[in-house]
Design a protein around this motif. Sequence first.
Motif, PDB file in Angstrom:
ATOM      1  N   PHE A 231       0.862  -1.204  -0.030  1.00  0.00           N
ATOM      2  CA  PHE A 231       0.099  -0.060   0.049  1.00  0.00           C
ATOM      3  C   PHE A 231       0.960   1.296  -0.119  1.00  0.00           C
ATOM      4  O   PHE A 231       0.494   2.414  -0.800  1.00  0.00           O
ATOM      5  N   MET A 232       1.704   1.208   1.133  1.00  0.00           N
ATOM      6  CA  MET A 232       2.713   2.484   0.919  1.00  0.00           C
ATOM      7  C   MET A 232       3.394   2.955  -0.051  1.00  0.00           C
ATOM      8  O   MET A 232       3.669   4.014  -0.769  1.00  0.00           O
ATOM      9  N   SER A 233       4.102   1.682  -0.876  1.00  0.00           N
ATOM     10  CA  SER A 233       4.900   2.094  -2.200  1.00  0.00           C
ATOM     11  C   SER A 233       3.564   2.741  -3.113  1.00  0.00           C
ATOM     12  O   SER A 233       4.378   3.447  -3.822  1.00  0.00           O
ATOM     13  N   GLY A 234       2.519   2.230  -3.166  1.00  0.00           N
ATOM     14  CA  GLY A 234       1.586   2.736  -4.233  1.00  0.00           C
ATOM     15  C   GLY A 234       1.085   4.339  -3.794  1.00  0.00           C
ATOM     16  O   GLY A 234       0.991   4.963  -4.595  1.00  0.00           O
ATOM     17  N   ILE A 235       1.000   4.414  -2.524  1.00  0.00           N
ATOM     18  CA  ILE A 235       0.877   5.949  -2.131  1.00  0.00           C
ATOM     19  C   ILE A 235       2.045   6.798  -2.622  1.00  0.00           C
ATOM     20  O   ILE A 235       2.013   7.997  -2.808  1.00  0.00           O
ATOM     21  N   HIS A 236       3.083   6.291  -2.052  1.00  0.00           N
ATOM     22  CA  HIS A 236       4.554   7.006  -2.521  1.00  0.00           C
ATOM     23  C   HIS A 236       4.404   7.372  -4.204  1.00  0.00           C
ATOM     24  O   HIS A 236       4.751   8.435  -4.676  1.00  0.00           O
ATOM     25  N   LEU A 237       4.155   6.448  -4.786  1.00  0.00           N
ATOM     26  CA  LEU A 237       4.034   6.540  -6.482  1.00  0.00           C
ATOM     27  C   LEU A 237       3.034   7.652  -6.847  1.00  0.00           C
ATOM     28  O   LEU A 237       3.229   8.413  -7.613  1.00  0.00           O
ATOM     29  N   VAL A 238       1.767   7.626  -6.402  1.00  0.00           N
ATOM     30  CA  VAL A 238       0.784   8.498  -6.446  1.00  0.00           C
ATOM     31  C   VAL A 238       1.156   9.821  -5.939  1.00  0.00           C
ATOM     32  O   VAL A 238       0.979  10.701  -7.005  1.00  0.00           O
ATOM     33  N   THR A 239       1.814  10.135  -5.048  1.00  0.00           N
ATOM     34  CA  THR A 239       2.335  11.312  -4.641  1.00  0.00           C
ATOM     35  C   THR A 239       3.362  11.774  -5.813  1.00  0.00           C
ATOM     36  O   THR A 239       3.392  13.156  -6.014  1.00  0.00           O
ATOM     37  N   SER A 240       4.263  11.076  -6.259  1.00  0.00           N
ATOM     38  CA  SER A 240       5.230  11.569  -7.194  1.00  0.00           C
ATOM     39  C   SER A 240       4.537  11.744  -8.445  1.00  0.00           C
ATOM     40  O   SER A 240       4.999  12.852  -9.068  1.00  0.00           O
ATOM     41  N   ILE A 241       3.505  11.169  -8.831  1.00  0.00           N
ATOM     42  CA  ILE A 241       2.547  11.376 -10.099  1.00  0.00           C
ATOM     43  C   ILE A 241       1.866  12.761  -9.866  1.00  0.00           C
ATOM     44  O   ILE A 241       1.765  13.577 -10.710  1.00  0.00           O
ATOM     45  N   ALA A 242       1.470  13.044  -8.590  1.00  0.00           N
ATOM     46  CA  ALA A 242       0.642  14.111  -8.365  1.00  0.00           C
ATOM     47  C   ALA A 242       1.600  15.432  -8.522  1.00  0.00           C
ATOM     48  O   ALA A 242       1.164  16.536  -9.074  1.00  0.00           O
ATOM     49  N   HIS A 243       2.642  15.223  -7.950  1.00  0.00           N
ATOM     50  CA  HIS A 243       3.690  16.467  -8.294  1.00  0.00           C
ATOM     51  C   HIS A 243       4.043  16.560 -10.000  1.00  0.00           C
ATOM     52  O   HIS A 243       3.878  17.799 -10.128  1.00  0.00           O
ATOM     53  N   ALA A 244       4.114  15.446 -10.503  1.00  0.00           N
ATOM     54  CA  ALA A 244       4.459  15.417 -11.906  1.00  0.00           C
ATOM     55  C   ALA A 244       3.209  16.217 -12.734  1.00  0.00           C
ATOM     56  O   ALA A 244       3.280  16.942 -13.540  1.00  0.00           O
ATOM     57  N   ALA A 245       1.887  15.835 -12.215  1.00  0.00           N
ATOM     58  CA  ALA A 245       0.849  16.264 -12.710  1.00  0.00           C
ATOM     59  C   ALA A 245       0.535  17.952 -12.643  1.00  0.00           C
ATOM     60  O   ALA A 245       0.143  18.632 -13.490  1.00  0.00           O
ATOM     61  N   GLU A 246       1.087  18.459 -11.401  1.00  0.00           N
ATOM     62  CA  GLU A 246       0.884  19.782 -11.122  1.00  0.00           C
ATOM     63  C   GLU A 246       1.765  20.487 -11.986  1.00  0.00           C
ATOM     64  O   GLU A 246       1.533  21.415 -12.472  1.00  0.00           O
ATOM     65  N   GLU A 247       3.166  19.902 -12.194  1.00  0.00           N
ATOM     66  CA  GLU A 247       4.039  20.618 -12.977  1.00  0.00           C
ATOM     67  C   GLU A 247       3.717  20.769 -14.426  1.00  0.00           C
ATOM     68  O   GLU A 247       3.615  21.658 -15.015  1.00  0.00           O
ATOM     69  N   ALA A 248       2.936  19.705 -14.792  1.00  0.00           N
ATOM     70  CA  ALA A 248       2.423  19.552 -16.296  1.00  0.00           C
ATOM     71  C   ALA A 248       1.048  20.510 -16.291  1.00  0.00           C
ATOM     72  O   ALA A 248       0.711  20.851 -17.721  1.00  0.00           O
TER      73      ALA A 248
END
Length: 101
Positions: free
Chosen positions: A37-54
């Motif tokens: 679960f936590m590795s999935g949440i960390h992935l989602v967090t990194s993708i959220a940052h990339a999405a904000e940048e984009a």
Amino acid sequence: MAQLTQDQITEGLARLDGWEQEREGSAIRRTVEMPDFMSGIHLVTSIAHAAEEAGHHPDIDIRYNRITFHQTTHSSGGLTEADMELAARIDELVSDALARS
């Protein structure tokens, strides 16, 4: 932003890892299984940052360690180049996260 043609979508999907066009044709999706679960949440967090940048954001469905990303451009009612670009960035982040797991 202009919608992609079916040929452009097919070509774009060929460059991506594990993405498929949804039945309606107006979105693409990819499901990733992380170790926990936590590795999935960390992935989602990194993708959220990339999405904000984009300035472009996927719909994300989290089911314990399975995360499904849905990509479409709601304002255009279909797929655009921004969707393919963010999907490629998601692929990079997934690959990095799995390598660290």
